[in-house]
Every structure is written in C-alpha cells, then in structure tokens.
Enzyme design. Sequence first.
Site, PDB file in Angstrom:
ATOM      1  N   LYS A  47      64.080  36.570  46.785  1.00  0.00           N
ATOM      2  CA  LYS A  47      63.991  35.382  46.567  1.00  0.00           C
ATOM      3  C   LYS A  47      64.581  34.490  47.682  1.00  0.00           C
ATOM      4  O   LYS A  47      64.375  33.080  47.593  1.00  0.00           O
ATOM      5  CB  LYS A  47      63.951  34.759  45.145  1.00  0.00           C
ATOM      6  N   SER A  48      64.961  35.137  48.781  1.00  0.00           N
ATOM      7  CA  SER A  48      65.569  34.416  49.915  1.00  0.00           C
ATOM      8  C   SER A  48      64.510  34.301  51.012  1.00  0.00           C
ATOM      9  O   SER A  48      65.005  33.633  51.922  1.00  0.00           O
ATOM     10  CB  SER A  48      66.863  35.076  50.216  1.00  0.00           C
ATOM     11  N   GLY A  49      63.428  34.634  51.048  1.00  0.00           N
ATOM     12  CA  GLY A  49      62.592  34.450  51.988  1.00  0.00           C
ATOM     13  C   GLY A  49      62.252  35.840  52.543  1.00  0.00           C
ATOM     14  O   GLY A  49      61.814  35.882  53.967  1.00  0.00           O
ATOM     15  N   TRP A  52      58.778  36.262  54.239  1.00  0.00           N
ATOM     16  CA  TRP A  52      58.641  35.073  55.439  1.00  0.00           C
ATOM     17  C   TRP A  52      58.911  35.827  56.831  1.00  0.00           C
ATOM     18  O   TRP A  52      58.574  36.149  57.696  1.00  0.00           O
ATOM     19  CB  TRP A  52      59.374  34.087  55.024  1.00  0.00           C
ATOM     20  N   HIS A 114      67.415  44.994  49.115  1.00  0.00           N
ATOM     21  CA  HIS A 114      68.192  43.997  48.421  1.00  0.00           C
ATOM     22  C   HIS A 114      69.522  44.294  47.913  1.00  0.00           C
ATOM     23  O   HIS A 114      70.001  43.788  47.003  1.00  0.00           O
ATOM     24  CB  HIS A 114      67.384  43.554  47.257  1.00  0.00           C
ATOM     25  N   SER A 146      63.370  30.248  42.271  1.00  0.00           N
ATOM     26  CA  SER A 146      62.395  31.174  42.436  1.00  0.00           C
ATOM     27  C   SER A 146      62.368  32.598  41.684  1.00  0.00           C
ATOM     28  O   SER A 146      61.303  33.159  41.372  1.00  0.00           O
ATOM     29  CB  SER A 146      62.606  31.427  43.905  1.00  0.00           C
TER      30      SER A 146
HETATM   31  P1  A3P Z   1      59.689  29.748  46.065  1.00  0.00           P
HETATM   32  O1  A3P Z   1      59.726  30.534  44.885  1.00  0.00           O
HETATM   33  O2  A3P Z   1      60.896  28.968  46.135  1.00  0.00           O
HETATM   34  O3  A3P Z   1      58.603  29.187  46.552  1.00  0.00           O
HETATM   35  P2  A3P Z   1      61.013  36.543  48.924  1.00  0.00           P
HETATM   36  O4  A3P Z   1      60.086  36.941  49.905  1.00  0.00           O
HETATM   37  O5  A3P Z   1      62.380  37.051  49.316  1.00  0.00           O
HETATM   38  O6  A3P Z   1      60.700  36.963  47.734  1.00  0.00           O
HETATM   39  O7  A3P Z   1      61.128  34.954  48.945  1.00  0.00           O
HETATM   40  C1  A3P Z   1      60.295  34.369  48.218  1.00  0.00           C
HETATM   41  C2  A3P Z   1      60.224  32.695  48.499  1.00  0.00           C
HETATM   42  O8  A3P Z   1      60.254  32.493  49.647  1.00  0.00           O
HETATM   43  C3  A3P Z   1      59.488  31.865  47.689  1.00  0.00           C
HETATM   44  O9  A3P Z   1      60.171  30.554  47.216  1.00  0.00           O
HETATM   45  C4  A3P Z   1      58.410  31.649  48.665  1.00  0.00           C
HETATM   46  O10 A3P Z   1      57.641  30.584  48.583  1.00  0.00           O
HETATM   47  C5  A3P Z   1      59.237  31.377  50.033  1.00  0.00           C
HETATM   48  N1  A3P Z   1      58.534  31.628  50.918  1.00  0.00           N
HETATM   49  C6  A3P Z   1      57.743  32.634  51.424  1.00  0.00           C
HETATM   50  N2  A3P Z   1      57.129  32.442  52.652  1.00  0.00           N
HETATM   51  C7  A3P Z   1      57.304  31.130  53.129  1.00  0.00           C
HETATM   52  C8  A3P Z   1      57.228  30.354  54.287  1.00  0.00           C
HETATM   53  N3  A3P Z   1      56.407  30.699  55.149  1.00  0.00           N
HETATM   54  N4  A3P Z   1      57.745  29.187  54.234  1.00  0.00           N
HETATM   55  C9  A3P Z   1      58.514  28.565  53.278  1.00  0.00           C
HETATM   56  N5  A3P Z   1      58.904  29.460  52.204  1.00  0.00           N
HETATM   57  C10 A3P Z   1      58.275  30.676  52.102  1.00  0.00           C
END
Ligand code: A3P
Length: 305
Positions: A47-49, A52, A114, A146
């Site tokens: 859940k750290s992005g 993305w 992870h 998250s």
């Molecule tokens: P939230 O649950 O706070 O919205 P992972 O990919 O490690 O599982 O992380 C998921 C988190 O990254 C989620 O956080 C998600 O919304 C956020 N995320 C994914 N893509 C993103 C983007 N383009 N911009 C901002 N946050 C993003």
Amino acid sequence: MAKEWSGFFYRGCYFPNCVYNIETVKSNPMDQWDIRPDDVVVLTYPKSGTFWMLNLLSSLYTDLNLLLPASNKVVRLDQFYEDADDVPGSYGQHAKAMKESLHAMPSPRLLFCHLPFQLFPRTWQDGEKKCKIIYLARNPKDVCVSYYHYMQGILWAGMDLNWDEWVHAFVDGKVWYGSWLDHVLGWRRFGLKENVLHVTFEDMKKDSKSVLVKVADFLNRPKSDEELDEVVKNCSFTSMSQGVEFYKLISSTADQNSFVSSVRHLRKGQVGDWKNHFLVSQNEFFDREITVKAENDGQKFVYHM
Ligand code: A3P
C-alpha cells in the site's frame, strides 16, 4: 488476549495462515529466483504506491518485461514463499505459474516484491548478485489505513479485525509482511552503492516528475522532459482511475472469489487520509510505537500535504 489475524512469525516476519505454510517458508524458496543484473525490482511495504510506480516505469520504458507469459500478470517475487496449493482460484494458479516460469521470462524484467530485507535471497544479501531495486516508502499512518481497507476486500484472507484491532496488529507487526518499521529501517540500510534507490510516495505526490528524473538517472536511462511529462500525466490518480486496465494485471483480481476491485487499489491516493480514521488515543499510541521510533532512526515522513 487481543484478537489476531491468524498466522506465524518466521525470521522476524509475520505470515498469515491463509497463504503460508511454515515448511514452505522455512525452505527459503526465494533463493530460486534467478537474479539478473538487469532486473528492476520495485520493493515496497504493501500500500505504498507499488502499482503507481510499476505503471510509471512500464510506461516510460516499454522494453521492460512486466508480464509473466504463463499468466499474463505482474510478477510479485514474494509469491515464492506462498503455498499455491492452499490458495483458491487464479491467485494460487498465478503463484504456481510464477515459480515455474519466471526464469523463462526475457530480460530486462520489471518485478515487484514486498518482502523485508532478511527474507531476500542470500545471493543478493551477500552481494554476489545485485539487480536494481527501487525502494518506495510511504508514511505509516496512510499505509495503515490503506492496508486496512484493502484487506477487507480480500475475502479469502480471513482478516476480520476491526479498525482498532487492526491498528494494534499493525503496530505489533502481526499483519501480512510484518512490521512496517522493521521493513523500512531494514531496507534503508542499503543505498546506491548496493543498487538501491530510495523514494517516497509523498515525494511522488508533490512532484512525480522529479522522482522519475532520479529513477531515470539510477537506471542510467535518461528521458526527455516531454516523455516524462506525458508519462506523469498518464499515470496520475485520475487517469489511472479512469483506465483501470492496469489493475487487471494484479494476480488477485481475476475471480470474484479472490476479489480485490480496482476501486480498492485506487481508493483515495492522498497524503493525510489517516486523519479521517485515527482516534486521538490511536494516534498517540501509533506515534509512540512507530512514528517517533522511525524519526529517531532518521526516517522522517510527510503526514500532511
Ligand atoms: P489509498 O488506499 O490511500 O488510496 P499499492 O499499489 O502499493 O497497493 O498502493 C496502493 C495505494 O496507492 C492506494 O492508496 C492507491 O490509491 C495509491 N495510488 C495508486 N496509484 C496512485 C496514483 N497514480 N496517485 C496517487 N496514489 C495512487
């Protein structure tokens, strides 16, 4: 005794029983990964992005191979530790396929993982074989929130803790991939000399392009301003939310049984959503047990934006 998500500790990391079997875990299965110097690994606490960053990288460098041919899904290296026979549906099938055919995937590969450092392959730890690792960290309060929402969507995982119980489990490291603090502090010991680049979710929120410039430099693959701008725009939260195709590549989405909807992956994408969840007492407890300890170790995170 506080309610727990059933699992076991091995070498300082917690393994929920829903996915792991102690005998498989003890056999150090990740040593089977054929580390290649041109592998690029996005390493995160969940859940750290992660997605993305994977989306940014695969859009920027289209020659990076992201999908496992056998299953057409993204490779999460820590699936080496999972007992595919115990996990239902497409999730288990992908874990099996990953173990069997990762070595057939052409280079250069883009992978994610992870795992805490101590469970990483010995050949990497000993410095015998290094690939490039991008360690992406996020402030622990937003991670905790998250992760809670995300786990509630994975029905087969049997995570039935309420929010307060989850906060305690998170602080105690009794969640999937163990303690956030150990994870971040463990990996922060490594730097560019060991082929590890550290970036944060909050920096990506503030200025994704600057983070990508660092990444491009780290990979020795510079990109033009125009290329960077285009990729940043296409991978914004709004763009990714509108085109959820990318999230079909995650191993756990394909069947309802192991449902994780794209909505849960792209929930809010904000810095500071923790303020909508933490009670004052939970926040004080969390600060004492995690935030202050991280700061004492020099790990400062941004909690508001
Ligand atoms: P939230 O649950 O706070 O919205 P992972 O990919 O490690 O599982 O992380 C998921 C988190 O990254 C989620 O956080 C998600 O919304 C956020 N995320 C994914 N893509 C993103 C983007 N383009 N911009 C901002 N946050 C993003």
